[in-house]
Design a protein around this motif. Structure first.
Motif, PDB file in Angstrom:
ATOM      1  N   GLN A   1       0.826  -1.207   0.000  1.00  0.00           N
ATOM      2  CA  GLN A   1       0.000   0.000   0.000  1.00  0.00           C
ATOM      3  C   GLN A   1       0.864   1.263   0.000  1.00  0.00           C
ATOM      4  OE1 GLN A   1      -2.319   0.865   3.641  1.00  0.00           O
ATOM      5  NE2 GLN A   1      -4.127   0.967   2.322  1.00  0.00           N
ATOM      6  N   ILE A   2       1.922   1.270   0.788  1.00  0.00           N
ATOM      7  CA  ILE A   2       2.811   2.438   0.851  1.00  0.00           C
ATOM      8  C   ILE A   2       3.507   2.660  -0.490  1.00  0.00           C
ATOM      9  CG2 ILE A   2       4.929   3.334   1.894  1.00  0.00           C
ATOM     10  CD1 ILE A   2       4.039   1.997   4.526  1.00  0.00           C
ATOM     11  N   VAL A   3       3.987   1.566  -1.102  1.00  0.00           N
ATOM     12  CA  VAL A   3       4.639   1.710  -2.409  1.00  0.00           C
ATOM     13  C   VAL A   3       3.664   2.297  -3.420  1.00  0.00           C
ATOM     14  CG1 VAL A   3       5.707   0.504  -4.341  1.00  0.00           C
ATOM     15  CG2 VAL A   3       6.274  -0.165  -2.002  1.00  0.00           C
ATOM     16  N   ASP A   4       2.452   1.732  -3.477  1.00  0.00           N
ATOM     17  CA  ASP A   4       1.479   2.137  -4.497  1.00  0.00           C
ATOM     18  C   ASP A   4       0.904   3.530  -4.242  1.00  0.00           C
ATOM     19  OD1 ASP A   4      -0.297   1.668  -6.763  1.00  0.00           O
ATOM     20  OD2 ASP A   4      -1.892   1.506  -5.264  1.00  0.00           O
ATOM     21  N   GLU A   5       0.532   3.821  -3.001  1.00  0.00           N
ATOM     22  CA  GLU A   5      -0.220   5.046  -2.719  1.00  0.00           C
ATOM     23  C   GLU A   5       0.650   6.212  -2.251  1.00  0.00           C
ATOM     24  OE1 GLU A   5      -3.467   4.214  -0.098  1.00  0.00           O
ATOM     25  OE2 GLU A   5      -4.210   2.553  -1.314  1.00  0.00           O
ATOM     26  N   ASP A   6       1.836   5.927  -1.725  1.00  0.00           N
ATOM     27  CA  ASP A   6       2.695   7.002  -1.221  1.00  0.00           C
ATOM     28  C   ASP A   6       3.912   7.244  -2.121  1.00  0.00           C
ATOM     29  OD1 ASP A   6       0.952   7.211   0.885  1.00  0.00           O
ATOM     30  OD2 ASP A   6       2.162   6.030   2.251  1.00  0.00           O
ATOM     31  N   LEU A   7       4.623   6.185  -2.437  1.00  0.00           N
ATOM     32  CA  LEU A   7       5.860   6.357  -3.207  1.00  0.00           C
ATOM     33  C   LEU A   7       5.610   6.550  -4.697  1.00  0.00           C
ATOM     34  CD1 LEU A   7       8.146   3.680  -1.472  1.00  0.00           C
ATOM     35  CD2 LEU A   7       7.980   6.125  -0.995  1.00  0.00           C
ATOM     36  N   LEU A   8       4.623   5.833  -5.230  1.00  0.00           N
ATOM     37  CA  LEU A   8       4.410   5.850  -6.689  1.00  0.00           C
ATOM     38  C   LEU A   8       3.022   6.345  -7.070  1.00  0.00           C
ATOM     39  CD1 LEU A   8       6.059   2.411  -7.599  1.00  0.00           C
ATOM     40  CD2 LEU A   8       7.134   4.658  -7.476  1.00  0.00           C
ATOM     41  N   SER A   9       2.425   7.167  -6.231  1.00  0.00           N
ATOM     42  CA  SER A   9       1.057   7.624  -6.505  1.00  0.00           C
ATOM     43  C   SER A   9       0.968   8.434  -7.796  1.00  0.00           C
ATOM     44  CB  SER A   9       0.534   8.454  -5.334  1.00  0.00           C
ATOM     45  OG  SER A   9       1.363   9.590  -5.129  1.00  0.00           O
ATOM     46  N   GLU A  10       2.016   9.160  -8.137  1.00  0.00           N
ATOM     47  CA  GLU A  10       2.007  10.000  -9.338  1.00  0.00           C
ATOM     48  C   GLU A  10       2.678   9.326 -10.530  1.00  0.00           C
ATOM     49  OE1 GLU A  10       0.405  12.846  -9.297  1.00  0.00           O
ATOM     50  OE2 GLU A  10      -0.056  12.598  -7.161  1.00  0.00           O
ATOM     51  N   ASP A  11       3.313   8.191 -10.289  1.00  0.00           N
ATOM     52  CA  ASP A  11       4.087   7.549 -11.358  1.00  0.00           C
ATOM     53  C   ASP A  11       3.969   6.038 -11.229  1.00  0.00           C
ATOM     54  OD1 ASP A  11       5.895   6.867 -13.332  1.00  0.00           O
ATOM     55  OD2 ASP A  11       7.672   7.281 -12.107  1.00  0.00           O
ATOM     56  N   LYS A  12       2.983   5.451 -11.906  1.00  0.00           N
ATOM     57  CA  LYS A  12       2.745   4.009 -11.816  1.00  0.00           C
ATOM     58  C   LYS A  12       3.761   3.259 -12.678  1.00  0.00           C
ATOM     59  CE  LYS A  12      -0.945   4.166  -9.199  1.00  0.00           C
ATOM     60  NZ  LYS A  12      -0.897   3.748  -7.802  1.00  0.00           N
TER      61      LYS A  12
END
Length: 505
Positions: free
Chosen positions: A246-257
């Motif tokens: 969840q942290i990777v997807d929503e915090d670290l890469l929220s603007e760049d999938k």
């Protein structure tokens, strides 16, 4: 609606990325088919409610299933009449049929017998230990037990299977029974079989969730590498696995999938360790409330003492029940995963005196121009700190607090950029390997107590082997020497192809 990783409440397949737990459900379904009664007792946030939800959907296709949550029934345990009426209302709602009222457990037992005469009915109860200290609850379990025993003797019918879920093992509760001659204690739930289904996530399990994510976002992920990295830190603890993702997807890469990397997982672990969540809050609360549990964990993590796994030891049982302790291959207890270990270390470090340290461990003094750590300087500064502040302390204090003082010393230096994790080596020398990740650079520091020259040579070789594993050519050795005539010195060694810098305090 796009799927997301979920760490609060029940996971829903159409809404959330989920580990494929179908094989676990298969195992539980077999227990139900064989008419067993059992308790799913697992730690907080270990996927119990999600498992019950998926099990309910599976069983509902072939049995009548009644599902309850005792967390919602706190006030209903205030009287037998109120409890029985609420229980009957729940039955009616799930089987879609009006049932006459019951005011006592005896009347309730007759209704259960009538209900199950021509139907196979399964009872699922979540959060069952919310009222486990209530005598009415114990009496309710005793009623179910009596019906079960009557069924086995073909004297009555009752639920095909009863599944209770909670943190505590309900089988160990005791029911006080009075008769004319004596007072005795019986377990109201000794009819339950052991529940041995592994509800933690393996590396393969984790990969099923990452595959879902990759497919739905059209990403090419190195699933095997990422799954191993997540498992390395979590040992498959369900909440921790999902929270990292969840942290990777929503915090670290929220603007760049984009594709995930191992470094993304490590960054997520660092953010998770600073997280405020109920799992960590409960851990700290339990350590505050049990000095014996704290001491047990201190002996394992700081003193490196071997403690035999014995589930009959109340503290070992408590730590195992909460999900903090597991058995290793040598039959000793260890902390269940790296993340909980780091949370416990941080809590213990918070109890040390950091005010005096502040004059010695100002971060900017140890950062090189290329933003890497000057680890030699860190160790030499710690040596100065120990010499000027702890040279007169008694040996017993230093043996207990020495390693923790170093962990406390280094924490503000790496905070914000790096993180560290520790591996306690249970041995006579009481070694701890500390691995620090800072700006893509890795540093390995081995701490140990001085036990003579032979043990020292072994320590150098052990560190050399560890550096081989980590793929590094440089390592650091911090030796705690408690001899009265010790010298605060430092040395450099070349062990085969490895350079080792050593500091004695």
């Amino acid at each position: 609606m796009a799927k997301r990783f979920n760490t609060t409440g029940v996971c829903i397949p159409k809404k959330h990325y989920m580990v494929d737990i179908s094989r676990k459900i298969d195992e539980i379904e077999k227990l139900v088919d064989e008419e067993f009664y059992f308790v799913i007792n697992r730690p907080r946030q270990f996927g119990k409610t999600t498992t019950l939800n998926e099990l309910y959907k599976r069983l509902n296709s072939k049995y009548s299933v009644i599902r309850m949550d005792f967390e919602l029934m706190g006030e209903d345990f205030s009287s037998e009449e109120r409890f029985c009426r609420t229980f009957i209302n729940s039955i009616s709602r799930f089987i879609n049929k009006d049932i006459k009222k019951a005011d006592t457990l005896t009347e309730l037992s007759y209704i259960i017998m009538n209900l199950t005469k021509d139907n196979e009915v399964v009872l699922l109860i979540d959060e069952v230990d919310r009222n486990s200290n209530n005598r009415l609850f114990l009496s309710f379990l005793g009623m179910l037990r009596s019906l079960y025993l009557s069924r086995e003797q073909e004297l009555a019918t009752t639920f095909k299977s009863v599944i209770l879920a909670g943190v505590y093992d309900i089988k160990n509760l005791k029911l006080k029974v009075r008769d004319d001659s004596d007072t005795r204690y019986n377990s109201p739930w000794n009819i339950a079989v052991n529940f041995n289904v592994d509800m933690s996530f393996s590396k393969v399990d984790i990969s099923t969730m990452l595959n879902q994510y990759a497919n739905e976002n059209n990403l090419s992920l190195d699933i095997d590498v990422l799954s191993k990295e997540i498992y390395k830190f979590t040992s498959g603890y369900p909440f921790l696995v999902s929270r990292i993702c969840q942290i990777v997807d929503e915090d670290l890469l929220s603007e760049d999938k984009r594709e995930w990397t191992v470094l993304d997982i490590q960054k997520a672990v660092k953010l998770l360790l600073d997280d405020k969540n109920t799992l960590f809050d409960d851990l700290i609360k339990n350590l505050e409330n049990s000095s014996e549990l704290y001491e047990c964990l201190y002996n394992i993590l700081v003193n490196g003492l071997p403690i035999t796994y014995n589930i009959n030891n109340p503290i070992v049982d408590l730590g195992h029940m909460f999900g903090y302790l597991v058995k290793n291959k040598n039959n000793n207890i260890v902390v269940s995963n790296q993340i909980l270990k780091e949370v416990i270390y941080s809590y213990m470090i918070s109890k040390t005196d950091t005010m005096t340290m502040a004059k010695y461990n100002f971060k900017d003094n140890f950062i090189k121009e290329d933003n890497t750590l000057n680890m030699k300087k860190v160790l030499l500064r710690f040596q100065q700190f120990m010499k000027e502040n702890y040279s007169s302390k008694d040996i017993e204090f230093l043996e207990r607090q020495g390693v923790l003082l170093f962990l406390s010393f280094i924490k503000p230096i790496i905070n914000g950029v790096g993180f560290d994790y520790k591996e306690v080596q249970i041995s006579e020398e009481r070694r701890m390997d500390i691995v620090i990740q800072y700006n893509k650079c890795k540093y390995v520091i081995e701490t140990k107590i001085w036990h003579g020259e032979k043990a020292h040579r072994n320590g150098l070789n052990q560190l050399k082997s560890y550096l081989d594993i980590e793929g590094l050519d440089k390592g650091y050795l911090l030796i705690f020497n408690f001899n009265e005539n010790k010298q605060y010195v430092y040395n450099e060694y070349c062990v085969v192809d490895k350079n080792i810098f050593e500091v004695v305090v």
